[in-house]
Scaffold this motif. Structure first.
Motif, short mmCIF file in Angstrom:
data_model
loop_
_atom_site.label_atom_id
_atom_site.label_comp_id
_atom_site.label_asym_id
_atom_site.label_seq_id
_atom_site.Cartn_x
_atom_site.Cartn_y
_atom_site.Cartn_z
N ARG A 53 -6.28 8.16 -3.39
CA ARG A 53 -5.91 6.76 -2.69
C ARG A 53 -6.25 5.55 -3.35
NH1 ARG A 53 -2.80 7.23 1.84
NH2 ARG A 53 -2.72 9.40 2.57
N ILE A 54 -7.22 5.78 -4.03
CA ILE A 54 -7.38 4.35 -4.83
C ILE A 54 -6.40 4.31 -5.89
CG2 ILE A 54 -9.03 3.44 -6.54
CD1 ILE A 54 -11.13 4.29 -4.94
N ASN A 56 -3.35 5.19 -5.82
CA ASN A 56 -2.16 5.22 -5.38
C ASN A 56 -1.27 6.48 -5.18
OD1 ASN A 56 -1.46 2.21 -7.05
ND2 ASN A 56 -2.25 2.35 -4.92
N ARG A 62 -2.27 20.50 -0.58
CA ARG A 62 -1.42 21.76 -0.37
C ARG A 62 -2.05 22.98 0.45
NH1 ARG A 62 4.05 21.22 -1.00
NH2 ARG A 62 4.04 18.92 -1.27
N TRP A 311 -16.32 5.14 -4.78
CA TRP A 311 -15.63 4.09 -4.90
C TRP A 311 -15.86 3.40 -6.41
CZ3 TRP A 311 -16.72 -0.78 -1.39
CH2 TRP A 311 -15.50 -1.67 -1.59
N TYR B 142 -2.25 2.99 -12.02
CA TYR B 142 -1.86 1.52 -11.84
C TYR B 142 -0.89 1.31 -12.93
CZ TYR B 142 -5.65 0.50 -8.66
OH TYR B 142 -6.46 0.79 -7.61
N VAL C 14 -10.48 -5.04 -5.87
CA VAL C 14 -9.09 -4.64 -6.14
C VAL C 14 -8.72 -3.34 -5.73
CG1 VAL C 14 -7.60 -4.09 -8.08
CG2 VAL C 14 -8.68 -6.20 -8.23
N THR C 15 -9.84 -2.25 -6.26
CA THR C 15 -9.52 -0.83 -5.77
C THR C 15 -9.66 -0.55 -4.26
OG1 THR C 15 -11.76 -0.66 -6.37
CG2 THR C 15 -10.29 0.35 -7.76
N ALA C 16 -10.34 -1.41 -3.57
CA ALA C 16 -10.53 -1.43 -2.09
C ALA C 16 -9.16 -1.79 -1.43
CB ALA C 16 -11.59 -2.48 -1.63
N ARG C 17 -8.53 -2.76 -1.92
CA ARG C 17 -7.20 -3.22 -1.64
C ARG C 17 -6.25 -1.98 -1.68
NH1 ARG C 17 -5.21 -7.81 -4.63
NH2 ARG C 17 -7.20 -8.48 -4.32
N ASN C 18 -6.41 -1.48 -3.05
CA ASN C 18 -5.24 -0.51 -3.17
C ASN C 18 -5.78 0.69 -2.19
OD1 ASN C 18 -3.44 -0.45 -5.41
ND2 ASN C 18 -5.05 -1.45 -6.47
N PHE C 19 -6.89 1.05 -1.83
CA PHE C 19 -7.20 2.15 -1.01
C PHE C 19 -6.62 1.99 0.44
CE2 PHE C 19 -9.31 5.94 0.13
CZ PHE C 19 -9.86 5.67 1.42
N SER C 22 -2.77 2.01 0.54
CA SER C 22 -2.05 3.21 0.45
C SER C 22 -1.98 3.81 1.81
CB SER C 22 -2.90 4.34 -0.57
OG SER C 22 -3.87 4.66 0.43
N TYR C 23 -2.41 3.35 2.71
CA TYR C 23 -2.17 4.00 3.99
C TYR C 23 -1.07 3.08 4.74
CZ TYR C 23 -6.22 6.84 3.86
OH TYR C 23 -7.12 7.65 3.62
N GLU C 27 4.56 0.62 -1.35
CA GLU C 27 4.47 0.12 -2.91
C GLU C 27 3.12 0.70 -3.12
OE1 GLU C 27 6.15 -2.01 -4.85
OE2 GLU C 27 4.66 -2.78 -6.14
N ARG C 28 2.18 1.00 -2.50
CA ARG C 28 0.98 1.40 -3.09
C ARG C 28 0.58 2.95 -2.93
NH1 ARG C 28 -1.83 -2.85 -4.90
NH2 ARG C 28 -1.76 -4.74 -3.96
N MET C 29 1.52 3.76 -2.57
CA MET C 29 1.40 4.94 -2.38
C MET C 29 2.85 5.58 -2.67
SD MET C 29 0.29 7.79 -1.81
CE MET C 29 -1.41 7.47 -1.18
N THR C 31 3.69 8.44 -4.22
CA THR C 31 3.66 9.97 -4.53
C THR C 31 5.02 10.53 -3.63
OG1 THR C 31 1.40 9.99 -4.17
CG2 THR C 31 2.39 12.17 -4.45
N GLN C 33 6.53 14.00 -2.79
CA GLN C 33 6.00 15.38 -2.63
C GLN C 33 7.23 16.38 -3.13
OE1 GLN C 33 2.92 16.34 -0.27
NE2 GLN C 33 3.23 14.35 1.14
N TYR C 34 7.48 16.76 -4.10
CA TYR C 34 8.30 17.60 -4.50
C TYR C 34 7.74 18.98 -4.32
CZ TYR C 34 11.28 19.80 -7.94
OH TYR C 34 12.29 20.69 -8.63
#
Lengths: 388, 381, 339
Positions: A53-54, A56, A62, A311, B142, C14-19, C22-23, C27-29, C31, C33-34
């Motif tokens: 999650r950090i 992205n 799965r 973290w 990133y 910064v990483t906290a903001r991304n974490f 991501s929910y 833009e921040r997630m 993935t 899922q193929y």
């Protein structure tokens, strides 16, 4: 253990003595064996998902809903792998190293108070036991590197031993502050000393300036002991592949990972007990349900500390080995000694408020001063010029 | 084979032995199949010999049996991160040799694509450098998140994300439509914000500063003597940017600055690239503002039976890694190249790896290699 | 080694903001899922080539002119022109193989095709279990309809359709007599796709000399071919063997008609040299590109006859030959005084 014995004596006095003793041994052992490796398994999953999650991305999702069966899949995979021992390796040492890596980590849980009055063995030398036992896993690092008969492994093992041994010193000195404050080496007593106060929170040692510095130093030491980033030199993948556990596969590798993670979890538990109030929290002193609530507080605080460690792993790069050593000996060690003096000062000053302010300011000045002394003036932000 | 290196340092009181270690070719951090034979004294590097050639694909000789156009897809695969820039270098060389003039719209499109490639490359380099330093993937992912947007733009324009094969002699293959132009503008407008976040993550990070400052210093004279080009040379203080010197394409009319470093260590190389990214965004803003209408390829250039007059010539551009040059010789027939030689920046920049790595630790070797910014496709061709 | 720690905590913010982001933030997630979700590829995305047909599989646009085979940089295309019993070329390929393990996806074949016959597909899920035979796409696999092409690339396909329609209108206006429908409508051989698919391969390490290989290949192919012409043995001599490179891939016309220059592997000066002492029609034929592709509306012999007889005055119709052929034709006509 004693709690269960007393409970049995109160509620079931008709049981014969040996059976009561057996039950009061067996229950904590079963608890430790089932709960903490379970926490380890799900910590690996939480780490992967949190790092994902950090970064992205989703973590594993799965195997089972939300990836909840992933640890089981990992365990099965590692168990069924071929066990490769290099031809010229020292077979006995090669076999013994992972075992010695795991045993001290598991033994650490014996002195961890998980709830009010709930501690498997209430040793009155609890902290001494913790440090003595965790040093035993250093031997496993070196045995792993030596027995693999691989230049890279040997390099990794030497670096790992240097790192672990040097970070133990500030860790012990940081813990010493808490021992001074409570006057006892037993972890249960330390946890009990932090109860009371506003909502059972305000007595935590972390809110004192010397306690805060001690907390930071102990966390840094704990991260270095269990070889987590930014101190993961022993397994620096991009430099020397996997260091001392390069030549291990299958279950032996799983045991190394188990040892490292369990040490990390146990040291997180010790941090929580010493600085963050252990099992104390709002509602942990209530008569009948207090023990359950206190257990809940302990585990949530421990997971909080583990989350912070994860973290940090996702954010900071790795320190180089000589910088690591100089950080330990030149920054942390003086700071921990100064911290001891600050704690003593706090104890002997008459007004607590004044003591708090004075020690806080003093510690900040010392930290800044040490940083200034240690930096050779070269690490600074630079300005860049442009051509034409 | 590892050749034993004579140890010429003065002997101390204690007898020590040096350890000979081969870093690579299978290694997570050597940016491709690349091997270094390092001689270590404890943790300090005493000698280091790079061994290359694991990815040699005979590109130069293959070009001698293909037409001029047929070599264009192969140039994509030289430096596989920056395929557009490689295409431009080759197209420029052939245009010089054949005397083809490129229409203006094509020049604009070329600059847009190449500056986007420069952004791609530098952000990737920063990500990989931090991956080598031990930040487990966070800056790298990133960086790749931003790279994905640019790659999607390349796919919309040219059909393929990495091996674009987009440039032709005298212009580009297809025109840039309005949707792609709007996408390019959107990417350019969001990039500075991303760079700010990235810098907050990294540039003040003390661990990064401690690991990269004063490591791998390249003095200015050595850089000039060893023909180092690109951001690596500029970080050592050499004022040489081919965009300003040759003024090919539109660069003569654009307003941008060239950042220079002073010390020439890993941190300078990293930071010069970050500053270059900001300059690239500036260039993109200027170019994207008004792209003129017109033909996107010179009309007189044929696709088949394209003949180049006899002679030889050298064309070069400033790719994100340095100076990429093509030396082409055409014979009387003119249908196939007689000789085709590539001057790859990564290969030339690798020749002083040993001088930069001496007296550093093993851990530093990996990040010095990362800061040189090599791609094995270019080194080995 | 001392630091204050400020930059470190900025990084953690910064990483906290991304974490947290991501929910909530797409833009921040990033993935996908193929294989449950797939990324929508842009229209222009290209993977491997395919051949386009209009209406039915018999109306494929490809005429077997072999320009794409010649221009392909890694030489992954192999084409054999379909011929009837007399050796006269029909305007369709009998064999059209693309080895997708060699194909670089460079799209040069699409650019040089004069007939808009080969286009790039965007299907990327082409894994097979076998590395060699399964990764060679043959004519039945490659043929896909124009509707499919319009479906995957609407803008490009509609532009191509408009262009083809304009050309067809122009040609219909000229209404020359010896011209068939613009698309090659070959007389339908009984099993055009079927025998093409079954081709016997001689292994590389079988201990045969080149002459033995040539004979064996011809024998096997004539044994397997159903509608193959009499010249099949010679033609398949170079079918699957990279070793036999001197044998030009099409020596089709050599036994049938006395035109030694009718070989697209020869260059213009060599062809003109072979036709030195011949009448004008032969010299004109030698100036063509020798692919019998019917781009001009005739085969090479027919076009030369038409020019020599005065029926055809346009000298630039030879598409594969391009300017070289047009220039030579002009020169020959000038020399002959016919202008």
């Amino acid at each position: 253990m004693e709690t269960i014995y007393q409970l049995l004596q109160t509620w079931l006095p008709n049981l014969p003595e040996p059976i009561m003793r057996l039950i009061s041994f067996a229950v904590p052992i079963l608890f430790v064996i089932s709960v903490f490796p379970g926490i380890f398994a799900y910590t690996t999953l939480i780490e992967r998902k949190a790092l994902g999650r950090i970064q992205n991305r989703l973590g594993p999702n799965r195997v089972g809903r939300w990836g909840l069966l992933q640890p089981i899949a990992d365990g099965m995979k590692l168990l069924t792998k071929e066990d490769i021992v290099p031809r010229k390796a020292d077979k006995f040492t090669h076999f013994l190293a992972p075992v010695i890596a795991v045993i001290p980590s598991v033994m650490l849980f014996a002195v961890l108070p998980v709830g009010s009055g709930l501690i498997p063995v209430n040793l009155n030398i609890g902290i001494l036991f913790v440090f003595a036992i965790s040093t035993g896993s250093v031997l496993a690092l070196f045995m792993g590197g030596w027995a693999s008969r691989n230049k890279f492994s040997l390099l990794g093992a030497m670096r790992a031993v240097a790192q672990v041994v040097s970070y133990e010193v500030p860790m012990v000195l940081a813990a010493l502050v808490v021992v001074m404050a409570t006057g006892s080496l037993s972890l249960l007593t330390i946890a009990q000393a932090q109860s009371g106060g506003f909502l059972n929170i305000s007595n935590w040692f972390v809110f004192q300036p010397w306690g805060f510095v001690g907390f930071v130093l102990f966390m840094i030491g704990a991260m270095a002991e269990s070889a987590r980033t930014p101190f993961d030199i022993p397994e620096a993948e991009s430099e020397i592949i996997a260091g001392y556990h390069t030549e291990y596969s299958g279950f032996k590798f799983a045991l190394f990972q188990l040892g490292e993670y369990l040490a990390s979890i146990a040291l997180a538990g010790v941090t929580v007990t010493m600085f963050l109030g252990g099992y104390n929290g709002p509602g942990s002193h209530l008569p009948y349900v207090g023990w359950l609530i206190s257990m809940g507080w302990f585990f949530s605080k421990m997971m909080g500390v583990i989350f912070i460690v994860i973290w940090i792993r996702g954010t900071w790069p790795r320190v180089r080995v000589d910088q690591l050593m100089s950080f330990a000996w030149k920054m942390l060690l003086p700071m921990s000694i100064i911290n001891i003096f600050a704690a003593a000062l706090y104890h002997f000053m008459p007004s607590k408020f004044l003591a708090w302010v004075v020690t806080a300011v003093g510690l900040l000045i010392c930290w800044w001063g040490l940083a200034k002394l240690n930096s050779d003036g070269e690490i600074k932000k630079r300005t860049y010029r442009y051509a034409n | 084979m590892i050749q034993p290196v004579a140890d010429t340092r003065p002997k101390g009181l204690i007898e020590t032995e040096t350890l000979e270690v081969s870093i690579g070719p299978q290694h997570p951090s050597t940016h491709g199949v690349f091997r270094m034979n390092a001689t270590l004294d404890g943790e300090t590097v005493v000698a280091l010999k790079p061994v290359m050639g694991y990815l040699h694909r005979n590109h130069e000789q293959l070009a001698e049996r293909m037409t001029w156009l047929g070599s264009m897809p192969y140039t994509d695969r030289l430096d596989y991160f920056n395929s557009m820039a490689n295409n431009w270098a080759y197209a420029l060389s052939v245009e010089k040799l054949a005397g083809i003039k490129v229409p203006e719209r094509a020049e604009y499109i070329r600059v847009i694509m190449t500056e986007l490639t420069r952004l791609l490359n530098h952000i990737c380099l920063v990500g990989f450098l931090l991956q080598d330093l031990g930040a487990w993937g966070t800056p790298l992912l990133y960086a790749f998140r931003e790279r994905e947007k640019i790659l999607d733009l390349f796919e919309t324009v040219s059909g393929s994300r990495m091996m674009c094969n987009y440039f032709r002699f005298g212009g580009v293959r297809v025109d840039l439509d309005d949707k792609s132009l709007a996408l390019a503008r959107e990417i350019t407008s969001k990039f500075p914000k991303f760079l700010d976040e990235f810098e907050k993550l990294l540039s003040g990070n003390e661990v990064l500063l401690a690991r990269t400052q004063r490591v791998g210093i390249l003095p200015k004279e050595l850089a000039i003597n060893a023909s180092i080009t690109g951001p690596m040379a500029r970080a050592s203080g050499v004022e040489y940017d081919i965009r300003k010197v040759d003024k090919y394409g539109l660069y003569g009319t654009l307003d941008f600055r060239v950042p220079l470093g002073e010390v020439g260590d890993v941190y300078d190389r990293y930071y010069v690239r970050v500053l270059e990214m900001r300059e690239s965004v500036k260039i993109l803003n200027q170019v994207l503002r008004d792209v003129p209408a017109g033909p996107f390829v010179a009309p007189e250039v044929k696709l088949r039976n394209f003949k180049v007059p006899a002679g030889d010539g050298y064309g070069r551009i400033e790719t994100p890694k340095g100076e990429l040059g093509f030396y082409l010789v055409s014979d009387a027939q003119g249908k196939l190249p007689y000789r085709y030689h590539v001057r790859p920046p990564s290969f030339i920049n690798l020749t002083i790896l040993e001088d930069m790595c001496l007296d550093h630790k093993v851990a530093d070797v990996v990040i010095i290699l990362g800061s040189v910014d090599i791609v094995l496709g270019e080194v080995d061709r | 080694m001392g630091f204050l720690g400020k930059g470190l905590f900025q990084g953690m913010a910064v990483t906290a903001r991304n974490f947290v982001g991501s929910y909530f933030d797409k833009e921040r997630m990033v993935t996908v899922q193929y294989p449950e979700e797939r990324v929508q590829v842009p229209e222009n995305s290209r993977t491997f080539p395919f051949l386009v047909f209009d209406n039915t599989a018999d109306h494929m646009r490809c005429v077997g002119c072999k320009i794409c085979e010649e221009e392909c940089p890694p030489q992954c295309i192999y084409i054999v022109m379909d011929r009837d019993e007399n050796g006269k070329p029909l305007q369709r390929p009998k064999v059209f193989d693309i080895d997708i393990s060699v194909c670089m996806q460079c799209q040069i074949c699409v650019e040089v095709c004069p007939f808009e016959a080969i286009k790039m597909d965007n299907n990327y899920e082409k894994s097979q279990y076998d590395r060699f035979d399964d990764l060679v796409e043959r004519l039945p696999d490659l043929l896909k309809s124009n509707e499919y092409y319009n479906h995957i690339k609407p803008a490009e396909a509609s532009a191509v359709d408009a262009k083809l329609k304009a050309e067809a209108d122009k040609k219909a206006k000229k209404a020359a007599p010896a011209k068939a429908a613009p698309k090659p409508a070959a007389p339908k051989p009984a099993a055009a796709p079927a025998p093409v698919a079954g081709r016997l391969v001689i292994p590389e390490d079988a201990p045969f000399t080149p002459e033995q290989r040539a004979w064996l290949a011809g024998f096997l192919s004539s044994a397997g071919a159903v509608a193959g012409p009499a010249t099949a043995p010679v033609e398949s001599a170079a079918v699957e063997l990279p070793a036999v490179e001197e044998a030009a891939p099409d020596t089709e016309a050599a036994p049938a008609v006395d035109t030694p220059w009718h070989d697209p592997g020869l260059a213009m000066p060599q062809r003109m040299d072979l036709a030195k002492e011949r009448p004008l029609a032969d010299k004109l034929m030698a100036a063509m590109a020798q692919t019998d592709c019917h781009a001009c509306g005739y085969d090479c012999r027919g076009y030369a006859d038409a020019i020599a007889g005065g029926a055809e005055s346009d000298l630039s119709l030879c598409l594969p030959g391009e300017g070289e052929t047009a220039g030579m034709l002009e020169q020959l006509m000038k020399e002959a005084g016919k202008v």
